[in-house]
Design an enzyme around this catalytic site. Structure first.
Site: not given
Ligand code: BV8
Ligand code: ZN
Length: 243
Positions: A102-103, A118, A148
């Site tokens: 979201v950055d 997202h 509103c």
């Molecule tokens: C939805 C807000 C319908 C914005 C975020 C199906 C199965 C299981 C669970 C679910 C499913 N469907 C829905 C769910 C529930 C949930 C979910 O997935 N939960 C998980 C945690 C189990 N999903 C939702 O609620 C989604 N909505 O599907 O609606 C629904 C709802 C409920 C139930 C069923 C259906 C909404 C998901 C969005 C949530 N919002 N954030 C913000 O503040 O940013 S999530 C948050 O995690 C961020 O948005 C982020 O983008 C996202 C993913 O994280 P990553 O980007 O992967 O970051 P992370 O730190 O995890 O990893 C970084 C990686 O980079 C690492 O691997 C690291 O090794 C690597 N790295 C680090 N440095 C480097 C590097 N790689 C290369 N170079 C480097 N230098």
């Molecule tokens: Zn409004």
């Protein structure tokens, strides 16, 4: 050689290419990731700060959280990994950049076809009438209110929120039609974004992962390249030697 001949050939001759990025691509811009060593979720509970319920029960806390993150993001710039994707886009006919971030850094770097799964931390919207507000239009209140009367919230997708249907549909379509899919800097734990690399694989794409470490999809992709995306991506562009 960091890149296989197969990878270089597949990208060079790809008509359609999709990229999925996560917080990892912005790590070298000093934007904290979520689940890494110093990840945000190590210090804060996502369910307190990044869920639809949290916003309704404690909008002030969620606003403070996003103001804190917005402040960090307003001081950072894209890194060579973001710029390498801008370059790659110019050489592929059908290119889609799908981001969980979201950055706003892909947009600042100059990427054109961006699908923000997202949302975007620089945008805001009213929970009642959906009116959009830029930062400088926000009423100066702890929890800004819309004309509103509804509460205004950051225009990001929180846990429990549905993803924007049009963005998700275009992202799924791009994943299904691409010849090559590159997953960069994501732990592949958050759905439905995390299903896109697998969807691409199931539809016949050559799937590559670039990550600092192994993830839950590493053994399901065609190639997993371990390292910093800010170093790997410029090297990849260089090796591709586009004319
Ligand atoms: C939805 C807000 C319908 C914005 C975020 C199906 C199965 C299981 C669970 C679910 C499913 N469907 C829905 C769910 C529930 C949930 C979910 O997935 N939960 C998980 C945690 C189990 N999903 C939702 O609620 C989604 N909505 O599907 O609606 C629904 C709802 C409920 C139930 C069923 C259906 C909404 C998901 C969005 C949530 N919002 N954030 C913000 O503040 O940013 S999530 C948050 O995690 C961020 O948005 C982020 O983008 C996202 C993913 O994280 P990553 O980007 O992967 O970051 P992370 O730190 O995890 O990893 C970084 C990686 O980079 C690492 O691997 C690291 O090794 C690597 N790295 C680090 N440095 C480097 C590097 N790689 C290369 N170079 C480097 N230098
Ligand atoms: Zn409004």
């Amino acid at each position: 050689m960091l890149f296989s001949e197969r990878l270089l050939t597949n990208i060079k001759f790809a008509n359609s290419l999709a990229v999925l990025t996560g917080a990892g691509i912005s790590a070298e811009s000093r934007v904290p990731t979520f689940r890494g060593e110093n990840g945000l979720w190590k210090r804060y509970r996502p369910e307190d700060l990044a869920t639809a319920e949290a916003f309704l029960s404690n909008p002030q806390l969620v606003w403070d959280w996003y103001r804190y993150r917005r402040n960090i993001i307003s001081q950072v710039t894209p890194n060579p990994g973001h710029y390498a994707l801008v370059d790659l886009e110019t050489h592929i006919k059908d290119f889609t950049l799908i981001t969980q971030n979201v950055d706003n850094l892909h947009r600042i770097a100059g990427s054109e076809t961006i699908e923000e799964l997202h949302g975007n931390i620089m945008r805001n919207r009213c929970v009642d009438c959906n009116r959009r507000y830029n930062d400088n239009e926000l009423p100066h209140m702890d929890v800004p209110k819309c004309s509103c009367g509804g509460m205004i919230r950051p225009d990001v997708v929180l846990f429990g929120d549905l993803l924007p249907a049009d963005v998700l549909a275009r992202s799924i379509a791009a994943s299904r039609r691409c010849d090559v899919f590159i997953s960069i800097g994501t732990s592949a734990l958050v759905h439905p974004a995390a299903s896109l690399p697998i969807e691409a694989k199931n539809c016949g794409a050559y799937v590559v992962e670039i990550n600092f470490e192994k993830t839950v999809i590493s053994d399901r992709v065609d190639e997993s390249i371990i390292g910093q995306s800010g170093e790997i991506l410029p090297l990849l562009i260089n090796e591709l030697g586009f004319q």
